[in-house]
Design a protein around this motif. Structure first.
Motif, mmCIF file in Angstrom:
data_model
loop_
_atom_site.group_PDB
_atom_site.id
_atom_site.type_symbol
_atom_site.label_atom_id
_atom_site.label_comp_id
_atom_site.label_asym_id
_atom_site.label_seq_id
_atom_site.Cartn_x
_atom_site.Cartn_y
_atom_site.Cartn_z
ATOM 1 N N THR A 16 9.254 1.887 -7.135
ATOM 2 C CA THR A 16 9.530 2.706 -5.965
ATOM 3 C C THR A 16 8.638 2.233 -4.829
ATOM 4 O OG1 THR A 16 10.034 4.581 -7.393
ATOM 5 C CG2 THR A 16 9.621 5.062 -5.068
ATOM 6 N N CYS A 17 9.249 1.986 -3.682
ATOM 7 C CA CYS A 17 8.524 1.489 -2.515
ATOM 8 C C CYS A 17 8.766 2.422 -1.336
ATOM 9 C CB CYS A 17 9.005 0.074 -2.180
ATOM 10 S SG CYS A 17 8.214 -0.623 -0.722
ATOM 11 N N VAL A 18 7.690 2.985 -0.792
ATOM 12 C CA VAL A 18 7.765 3.803 0.422
ATOM 13 C C VAL A 18 7.297 2.907 1.558
ATOM 14 C CG1 VAL A 18 6.941 5.881 1.568
ATOM 15 C CG2 VAL A 18 7.255 5.879 -0.920
ATOM 16 N N MET A 19 8.190 2.673 2.527
ATOM 17 C CA MET A 19 7.913 1.681 3.570
ATOM 18 C C MET A 19 8.324 2.209 4.928
ATOM 19 S SD MET A 19 10.985 -0.826 2.600
ATOM 20 C CE MET A 19 12.362 -0.023 1.805
ATOM 21 N N PRO A 20 7.905 1.543 6.000
ATOM 22 C CA PRO A 20 8.326 1.947 7.337
ATOM 23 C C PRO A 20 9.851 1.923 7.460
ATOM 24 C CG PRO A 20 6.526 0.375 7.476
ATOM 25 C CD PRO A 20 6.947 0.428 6.037
ATOM 26 N N ALA A 21 10.392 2.823 8.252
ATOM 27 C CA ALA A 21 11.839 2.934 8.423
ATOM 28 C C ALA A 21 12.416 1.664 9.035
ATOM 29 C CB ALA A 21 12.172 4.141 9.300
ATOM 30 N N GLY A 22 13.633 1.324 8.620
ATOM 31 C CA GLY A 22 14.346 0.212 9.209
ATOM 32 C C GLY A 22 14.340 -1.068 8.402
ATOM 33 N N ARG A 23 13.670 -1.094 7.256
ATOM 34 C CA ARG A 23 13.583 -2.325 6.471
ATOM 35 C C ARG A 23 14.374 -2.267 5.175
ATOM 36 N NH1 ARG A 23 7.204 -3.863 7.142
ATOM 37 N NH2 ARG A 23 7.234 -3.869 9.407
ATOM 38 N N GLY A 24 14.954 -1.140 4.844
ATOM 39 C CA GLY A 24 15.586 -0.942 3.540
ATOM 40 C C GLY A 24 16.766 -1.846 3.259
ATOM 41 N N GLU B 248 10.314 -8.132 -17.755
ATOM 42 C CA GLU B 248 9.751 -9.464 -17.547
ATOM 43 C C GLU B 248 9.760 -9.899 -16.095
ATOM 44 O OE1 GLU B 248 13.903 -9.628 -19.181
ATOM 45 O OE2 GLU B 248 12.026 -8.925 -20.025
ATOM 46 N N GLN B 249 10.590 -9.296 -15.246
ATOM 47 C CA GLN B 249 10.592 -9.671 -13.837
ATOM 48 C C GLN B 249 9.943 -8.613 -12.941
ATOM 49 O OE1 GLN B 249 15.225 -8.742 -13.099
ATOM 50 N NE2 GLN B 249 14.332 -9.903 -11.470
ATOM 51 N N ALA B 250 9.414 -7.560 -13.534
ATOM 52 C CA ALA B 250 8.872 -6.440 -12.767
ATOM 53 C C ALA B 250 7.699 -6.847 -11.872
ATOM 54 C CB ALA B 250 8.453 -5.311 -13.703
ATOM 55 N N ASP B 251 6.792 -7.653 -12.370
ATOM 56 C CA ASP B 251 5.638 -8.058 -11.567
ATOM 57 C C ASP B 251 6.053 -8.893 -10.356
ATOM 58 O OD1 ASP B 251 3.784 -6.738 -13.151
ATOM 59 O OD2 ASP B 251 3.476 -8.471 -14.453
ATOM 60 N N ALA B 252 7.031 -9.770 -10.534
ATOM 61 C CA ALA B 252 7.506 -10.588 -9.420
ATOM 62 C C ALA B 252 8.200 -9.743 -8.367
ATOM 63 C CB ALA B 252 8.459 -11.677 -9.925
ATOM 64 N N VAL B 253 8.993 -8.764 -8.801
ATOM 65 C CA VAL B 253 9.669 -7.870 -7.849
ATOM 66 C C VAL B 253 8.648 -7.000 -7.127
ATOM 67 C CG1 VAL B 253 11.287 -5.932 -7.655
ATOM 68 C CG2 VAL B 253 11.852 -7.883 -9.104
ATOM 69 N N PHE B 254 7.651 -6.506 -7.861
ATOM 70 C CA PHE B 254 6.600 -5.692 -7.261
ATOM 71 C C PHE B 254 5.890 -6.461 -6.149
ATOM 72 C CE2 PHE B 254 2.397 -3.886 -6.840
ATOM 73 C CZ PHE B 254 2.604 -2.520 -6.982
ATOM 74 N N GLU B 255 5.503 -7.693 -6.430
ATOM 75 C CA GLU B 255 4.799 -8.507 -5.433
ATOM 76 C C GLU B 255 5.692 -8.814 -4.230
ATOM 77 O OE1 GLU B 255 2.299 -12.667 -5.049
ATOM 78 O OE2 GLU B 255 3.009 -12.018 -7.009
ATOM 79 N N LEU B 256 6.959 -9.105 -4.484
ATOM 80 C CA LEU B 256 7.901 -9.363 -3.395
ATOM 81 C C LEU B 256 8.019 -8.149 -2.486
ATOM 82 C CD1 LEU B 256 10.268 -11.254 -2.242
ATOM 83 C CD2 LEU B 256 11.730 -9.724 -3.544
ATOM 84 N N LEU B 257 8.179 -6.973 -3.069
ATOM 85 C CA LEU B 257 8.297 -5.752 -2.264
ATOM 86 C C LEU B 257 7.012 -5.465 -1.496
ATOM 87 C CD1 LEU B 257 10.256 -3.314 -4.591
ATOM 88 C CD2 LEU B 257 11.041 -4.365 -2.470
ATOM 89 N N TYR B 258 5.893 -5.679 -2.127
ATOM 90 C CA TYR B 258 4.603 -5.405 -1.482
ATOM 91 C C TYR B 258 4.463 -6.183 -0.170
ATOM 92 C CZ TYR B 258 -0.451 -5.037 -0.870
ATOM 93 O OH TYR B 258 -1.704 -4.806 -0.357
ATOM 94 N N HIS B 259 4.841 -7.438 -0.184
ATOM 95 C CA HIS B 259 4.700 -8.259 1.024
ATOM 96 C C HIS B 259 5.896 -8.130 1.965
ATOM 97 C CE1 HIS B 259 0.998 -10.035 -0.330
ATOM 98 N NE2 HIS B 259 1.548 -10.301 -1.498
ATOM 99 N N ALA B 260 7.113 -8.144 1.433
ATOM 100 C CA ALA B 260 8.311 -8.118 2.284
ATOM 101 C C ALA B 260 8.511 -6.771 2.974
ATOM 102 C CB ALA B 260 9.546 -8.468 1.464
ATOM 103 N N ALA B 261 8.075 -5.684 2.344
ATOM 104 C CA ALA B 261 8.233 -4.359 2.946
ATOM 105 C C ALA B 261 7.166 -4.078 3.993
ATOM 106 C CB ALA B 261 8.185 -3.273 1.866
ATOM 107 N N GLY B 262 6.134 -4.894 4.049
ATOM 108 C CA GLY B 262 5.081 -4.692 5.038
ATOM 109 C C GLY B 262 4.078 -3.626 4.664
ATOM 110 N N VAL B 263 3.976 -3.316 3.377
ATOM 111 C CA VAL B 263 3.003 -2.304 2.964
ATOM 112 C C VAL B 263 1.655 -2.920 2.606
ATOM 113 C CG1 VAL B 263 4.774 -0.679 2.200
ATOM 114 C CG2 VAL B 263 3.820 -2.280 0.569
ATOM 115 N N ASP B 264 1.497 -4.206 2.907
ATOM 116 C CA ASP B 264 0.218 -4.860 2.654
ATOM 117 C C ASP B 264 -0.776 -4.646 3.790
ATOM 118 O OD1 ASP B 264 1.827 -6.373 4.308
ATOM 119 O OD2 ASP B 264 1.235 -8.296 3.470
ATOM 120 N N VAL B 265 -0.407 -3.827 4.757
ATOM 121 C CA VAL B 265 -1.319 -3.448 5.831
ATOM 122 C C VAL B 265 -1.679 -1.969 5.662
ATOM 123 C CG1 VAL B 265 -0.411 -5.175 7.432
ATOM 124 C CG2 VAL B 265 0.546 -2.891 7.441
ATOM 125 N N PRO B 266 -2.845 -1.542 6.110
ATOM 126 C CA PRO B 266 -3.257 -0.153 5.924
ATOM 127 C C PRO B 266 -2.286 0.851 6.560
ATOM 128 C CG PRO B 266 -5.121 -1.493 6.608
ATOM 129 C CD PRO B 266 -3.901 -2.346 6.728
#
Length: 119
Positions: free
Chosen positions: A18-26, A74-92
């Motif tokens: 589950t990824c909570v991200m800024p609106a407009g990127r879904g 087996e692909q969960a970690d790769a998807v997690f990392e992709l979402l973390y960076h692509a959704a822009g939640v890697d900033v405070p």
């Protein structure tokens, strides 16, 4: 056949991310997940809430999008990392990504004509 008193294993073969991200990127992220990871068991919805600013206790409104994906373990970690960076939640203060075990789930399979488009 399983015994009637036997419980299913505690950890399944799938993960729910589950990824909570800024609106407009879904919608864009759904396409990225399909194209790069082959994930088709995902959905996105809009969320709105209020909070308080910690310094002056002002009330503000915030809009986010929530993406939920069911992926193989087996692909969960790769998807997690992709979402973390692509959704822009890697900033405070931008959002968060969470992953948990899926005890039961009904994933979707791509249509045969779409299967060759994935990856």
């Amino acid at each position: 056949m399983t015994e009637p008193n036997q419980l299913p294993p505690l950890r399944g073969e799938f993960r729910v991310i589950t990824c909570v991200m800024p609106a407009g990127r879904g919608a864009e992220l759904l396409e990225v997940l399909r194209r790069e990871q082959g994930v088709v068991s995902a959905s996105v919805h809009h969320a709105r809430g209020i909070g308080t600013h910690s310094l002056r206790h002002r009330v503000y409104s915030d809009e986010k999008q929530v993406l939920t994906a069911l992926v193989a373990a087996e692909q969960a970690d790769a998807v997690f990392e992709l979402l973390y960076h692509a959704a822009g939640v890697d900033v405070p203060h931008a959002g968060m990504v969470m992953m948990g075990y899926a005890f039961r789930g009904a994933g979707t399979e791509p249509l045969p004509e779409m299967a060759e488009d994935i990856q």
